[in-house]
Design a protein around this motif. Structure first.
Motif, PDB file in Angstrom:
ATOM      1  N   GLU A 130      -5.415   6.815 -12.774  1.00 27.06           N
ATOM      2  CA  GLU A 130      -3.973   6.627 -13.044  1.00 27.06           C
ATOM      3  C   GLU A 130      -3.795   6.006 -14.433  1.00 27.06           C
ATOM      4  O   GLU A 130      -2.945   6.427 -15.222  1.00 27.06           O
ATOM      5  N   ILE A 186      -8.918   6.139  -8.036  1.00 27.57           N
ATOM      6  CA  ILE A 186      -7.505   6.527  -8.182  1.00 27.57           C
ATOM      7  C   ILE A 186      -6.831   5.635  -9.209  1.00 27.57           C
ATOM      8  O   ILE A 186      -6.145   6.121 -10.115  1.00 27.57           O
ATOM      9  N   LYS A 187      -7.041   4.333  -9.071  1.00 24.84           N
ATOM     10  CA  LYS A 187      -6.378   3.398  -9.992  1.00 24.84           C
ATOM     11  C   LYS A 187      -6.894   3.603 -11.421  1.00 24.84           C
ATOM     12  O   LYS A 187      -6.135   3.576 -12.386  1.00 24.84           O
ATOM     13  N   CYS A 193       3.913  -0.306  -5.165  1.00 23.21           N
ATOM     14  CA  CYS A 193       2.775  -0.958  -4.514  1.00 23.21           C
ATOM     15  C   CYS A 193       1.477  -0.376  -5.057  1.00 23.21           C
ATOM     16  O   CYS A 193       1.308   0.843  -5.111  1.00 23.21           O
ATOM     17  N   SER A 194       0.564  -1.249  -5.414  1.00 23.44           N
ATOM     18  CA  SER A 194      -0.640  -0.812  -6.115  1.00 23.44           C
ATOM     19  C   SER A 194      -1.602  -0.024  -5.230  1.00 23.44           C
ATOM     20  O   SER A 194      -2.488   0.648  -5.757  1.00 23.44           O
ATOM     21  N   VAL A 195      -1.474  -0.101  -3.908  1.00 21.50           N
ATOM     22  CA  VAL A 195      -2.404   0.667  -3.074  1.00 21.50           C
ATOM     23  C   VAL A 195      -1.940   2.103  -2.853  1.00 21.50           C
ATOM     24  O   VAL A 195      -2.624   2.883  -2.200  1.00 21.50           O
ATOM     25  N   LEU A 196      -0.775   2.443  -3.390  1.00 19.90           N
ATOM     26  CA  LEU A 196      -0.278   3.818  -3.291  1.00 19.90           C
ATOM     27  C   LEU A 196      -0.607   4.587  -4.564  1.00 19.90           C
ATOM     28  O   LEU A 196      -0.550   4.022  -5.660  1.00 19.90           O
ATOM     29  N   PHE A 197      -0.932   5.879  -4.403  1.00 20.31           N
ATOM     30  CA  PHE A 197      -1.159   6.734  -5.572  1.00 20.31           C
ATOM     31  C   PHE A 197       0.137   6.772  -6.376  1.00 20.31           C
ATOM     32  O   PHE A 197       1.189   7.138  -5.855  1.00 20.31           O
ATOM     33  N   ASP A 198       0.025   6.391  -7.637  1.00 20.96           N
ATOM     34  CA  ASP A 198       1.223   6.188  -8.450  1.00 20.96           C
ATOM     35  C   ASP A 198       0.995   6.729  -9.864  1.00 20.96           C
ATOM     36  O   ASP A 198       0.895   5.964 -10.828  1.00 20.96           O
ATOM     37  N   LEU A 203      -5.396  14.867  -8.304  1.00 21.00           N
ATOM     38  CA  LEU A 203      -6.145  14.079  -7.320  1.00 21.00           C
ATOM     39  C   LEU A 203      -6.452  14.922  -6.090  1.00 21.00           C
ATOM     40  O   LEU A 203      -5.548  15.530  -5.513  1.00 21.00           O
ATOM     41  N   PRO A 244      -6.820  -3.135  -6.808  1.00 19.67           N
ATOM     42  CA  PRO A 244      -5.644  -2.301  -7.132  1.00 19.67           C
ATOM     43  C   PRO A 244      -4.647  -3.046  -8.023  1.00 19.67           C
ATOM     44  O   PRO A 244      -4.085  -2.461  -8.960  1.00 19.67           O
TER      45      PRO A 244
END
Lengths: 376, 406
Positions: free
Chosen positions: B128, B124-125, A293-298, B140, A329
């Protein structure tokens, strides 16, 4: 087969008129709590004897919401706000609002000052979700949410209540996984629209009743004779893929959904909540294992790896990215995740969707061309 | 001549200091030291105390925009597959990462990334993607958006744990050890810088303001990147002293008569900075209030307060605190009107802007306008729209001045 059709039609009817579910719950004397995506602790509302009510937007034109949000915010939030501003959600006793994307961060204040009558329950969870301190933070925040829900419910909520609610949700997730697998085996019986509706109905129904319906449906599906499928099979990814027009286009092109990585769908049910002495800690620990899921830190974009694995496991012909317009996101994820999909040699089609769209002819052309390419 | 006039003016000292900080990063890279890319509101105390050089892609995005490269770099990123919906700073940075070249400004490539989302989650995105593209570690510090007026103990504990974890990881990555006495020293210097910066921008309350408010946009870069250094603290103290002297003399660096005073809300339109400034200046409008004052000032007296301070940045606070910050600033600095920038790049800042503008107008009683723009993508800005709206604001402010004079 007729029984399957009948059961799917009933779940489609739930999605076609969520307001009726809300009214039914209220008639039963239940309070209802609106739940915005993503990953709100709705089990806590269930534990309080209240009915969580999913708010994933609606296919409608917006007007009043533009006094609060600029046009470049996703239609999911625009339409939920619009419904609130029009008084369509006044029966809710509260609304859970997470802060996991920048557009959501502004939702609470817009709702509070625009709608006013339905209190906001802020939901924070840790993005550094694999640090112990992150899990502890999420646990503490969910405990705060619990306190607000107790005030709304007018009574306390025990850990035993929460454990029981988690069990209901885990059973529901298991039933959803079984249904998704059965639907993939029987695309001749479960259209993309029907699959979506069967999953989505859970956001508006009592989860226990939804589980019963799904279990019966899955049993019937599993009893069907093995059928050959000469159509295409895709795995979908994105925030939501519930546009009736788009799903009809897939059906028209003989495309089945073999699996998905959609926030509204499998991302909700792929991972269970672990059972822990403090049940709220288990809810927090669930974040450690969610992927896709794009809203989670990944870091590392495990989403892309998971998507490729899902497509391979499902023997999919390709991947369909249902891109929610103005969802940053998703737009950030697109480039690196696409690169992983390309590297795996899996065909990808991206279709941008907006709940205010009325003309899907561009999407139809793209799907038709994609299908032709896959069949070639 | 006095000693004061023999010294370089503070704005030159600050510009030189900014250049020196940038050059230090290049030199460190040349020596083989590990260099990081860092989010603008990442707790700089960590890297400053550890002597780890970092550079700021957001500052690069602003500078490239100001120097005319924003559209070209954004379009390149769009060619890579990035939507034009995304933050233009990030698009410029993605383009630079791929091209490895930018004619307007270059920064040394990183060995690690330091991300903090107290300004927005899109950081964050963005980071990443950089981490994957460059195959380097990403650290982070997650600072959750405040839903209340104060940062509670749970948040402080969470941020503190990440702060400690970040130090541990940086020690591994760079081979440099944190000296906690040095950290205390850097915290003290940062307080000195922050207080001097706040004192400097505080003089905007004088009538006339001793400086053109757009100068904040130039001077804030050092407040962002160098506030933990003695040189920055001294430069801001000098800046504040210069403004104080101008106030005493009733002088200002603002060109022309300061007829009207406004609050400017939002990030500057770097690609259109001259036009946005000239349109105001030519009508006698000076910017005398902006959240950029407190945005890069972090006031604390111990480590726990430091953690909380990084939650109190504009954009991380709850709506009511954000509104109060602006209303107080506007009242203190006696504004006649306000200009709100609906920044296409920033969903967070823009998501409450209409409600912010309404409540600000109600609470201050001053007229307001909203214009569409972008921090570094000039395609989202219309000169005609901006000018027309500034004209409308000017008319109302003029009318009100006449009425007040009756």
């Amino acid at each position: 087969m007729n029984e399957v059709k009948q059961m799917l039609a009933e779940l489609e009817a739930v999605c076609a008129d969520p307001k009726k579910q809300l009214s039914d719950a209220l008639t039963q004397g239940k309070k209802c709590i609106g739940v915005l995506p993503y990953f709100c602790p709705e089990e806590l509302a269930y534990a309080a004897g209240m009915q969580p009510f999913g708010l994933w937007g609606a296919e409608m034109q917006v007007n009043d919401s533009k006094r609060y949000y600029p046009a470049f915010i996703c239609s999911l939030l625009h339409t939920v706000l619009e419904m609130g501003l029009k008084g369509m959600l006044n029966d809710l006793s509260g609304i859970m609002v997470p802060i996991c994307c920048d557009s959501l961060k502004g939702f609470g204040a817009n709702w509070q000052y625009g709608v006013g009558t339905v209190p906001v329950i802020d939901v924070a969870w840790a993005q550094n979700r694999r640090l112990d301190a992150g899990t502890e933070f999420t646990r503490a925040q969910f405990r705060k949410v619990l306190g607000q829900l107790e005030e709304i419910a007018g009574h306390s909520i025990s850990d035993a209540d929460i454990t029981a609610a988690i069990s209901v949700y885990n059973k529901n997730r298991a039933a959803l996984r079984d249904f998704s697998a059965a639907a993939a085996r029987h695309p001749e019986a479960v259209s993309p629209s029907a699959r979506c509706a069967a999953i989505k109905a859970g956001y508006f129904m009592d989860r226990a009743k939804h589980t019963e319906a799904l279990q019966t449906l899955t049993t019937k599906l599993n009893a069907l004779p093995e059928a050959s499928w000469d159509g295409l099979r895709v795995v979908t990814t994105g925030i939501l893929a519930d546009s009736p027009a788009l799903l009809q286009i897939l059906e028209d092109n003989h495309i089945a959904i073999a699996d998905d990585q959609i926030a509204q769908e499998s991302v909700f049910f792929r991972v269970d909540t672990p059972v822990t002495d403090d049940p709220v800690l288990g809810m927090a620990k669930r974040f450690e294992t969610i992927e896709g899921c794009s809203v989670l830190f990944d870091p590392g974009k495990q989403r892309g790896n998971e998507l490729v694995e899902l497509a391979k496991a499902a023997h999919a012909d390709g991947i369909l990215w249902v891109m929610t317009k103005f969802c940053d996101p998703e737009e950030y994820d697109y480039v690196p995740v696409k690169r992983k999909i390309d590297a795996a040699g899996i065909p990808l089609l991206t279709v941008e969707v907006d709940q205010q769209m009325v003309n899907y002819e561009q999407a139809r052309s793209a799907v038709e061309a994609f299908a032709e390419m896959l069949r070639a | 001549m006095t000693e004061m006039t023999e010294k370089k003016p503070a704005k030159i000292v600050l510009r030189d200091l900014q250049d020196k900080i940038a050059q230090d990063a290049w030199d460190a890279k040349q020596r083989g030291e590990k260099v990081g890319w860092c989010a603008s509101n990442f707790p700089q105390e960590i890297t400053t105390a550890m002597g780890i050089p970092v550079v700021y892609p957001e500052n690069m995005g602003a500078a490239v925009g100001a120097k005319g490269g924003g559209q070209r770099m954004c379009e390149y990123a769009e060619g890579m597959g990035y939507s034009n919906d995304l933050c233009s700073y990030s698009r410029i940075n993605f383009a630079y990462t791929d091209l490895k070249h930018c004619e307007e400004l270059e920064i040394p490539f990183p060995d690690f990334l330091l991300c903090c989302n107290n300004i927005c989650n899109c950081m964050i995105k963005w980071y990443e993607n950089l981490a994957l593209e460059l195959d380097i570690p990403l650290l982070l510090i997650d600072i959750p958006h405040l839903d209340a007026k104060t940062c509670d103990e749970d948040r402080v504990a969470y941020i503190r744990a990440q702060f400690d974890d970040c130090i541990r990881q940086l020690e591994e990555i760079t081979g440099k050890k944190m000296d906690y006495d040095r950290l205390q020293e850097v915290m003290s210097i940062s307080q000195r810088s922050s207080q001097a910066w706040l004192r400097a921008v505080g003089y905007m309350s004088a009538e006339p303001s001793p400086f053109s408010g757009f100068d904040i946009f130039n001077n804030m870069a050092v407040a962002c990147v160098g506030r933990g250094t003695v040189e920055a603290a001294e430069a801001f103290e000098q800046l504040a002293d210069e403004y104080e002297a101008l106030v005493k003399e009733g002088q200002s660096t603002f060109k022309g008569e300061e007829k009207y005073r406004i609050l400017f809300e939002g990030i500057a339109c770097w690609s259109n900075l001259k036009f946005t400034y000239k349109t105001l200046q030519s009508r006698g409008i000076n910017l005398t209030a902006s959240v950029y004052g407190p945005a890069f000032s972090f006031l604390y007296s111990n480590l726990d307060e430091l953690m909380a301070a990084y939650s109190y940045v504009p954009n991380s606070m709850c709506f009511e605190s954000e509104l109060k910050l602006r209303v107080d600033d506007a009242i203190r600095n006696k504004v006649d009107g306000a200009v709100f920038h609906m920044n296409r790049s920033c969903k967070h800042w823009s998501g409450n802007l209409y409600e912010m503008e309404r409540q600000f107008r109600e609470q201050t009683g001053v007229p307001t306008i909203v214009f569409d723009g972008d921090q570094s993508d000039p395609r989202c800005f219309s000169e005609a729209q901006y000018e027309t709206r500034v004209d409308a604001l000017t008319e109302i402010m003029e009318e009100r001045k006449k009425e007040a004079a009756k």
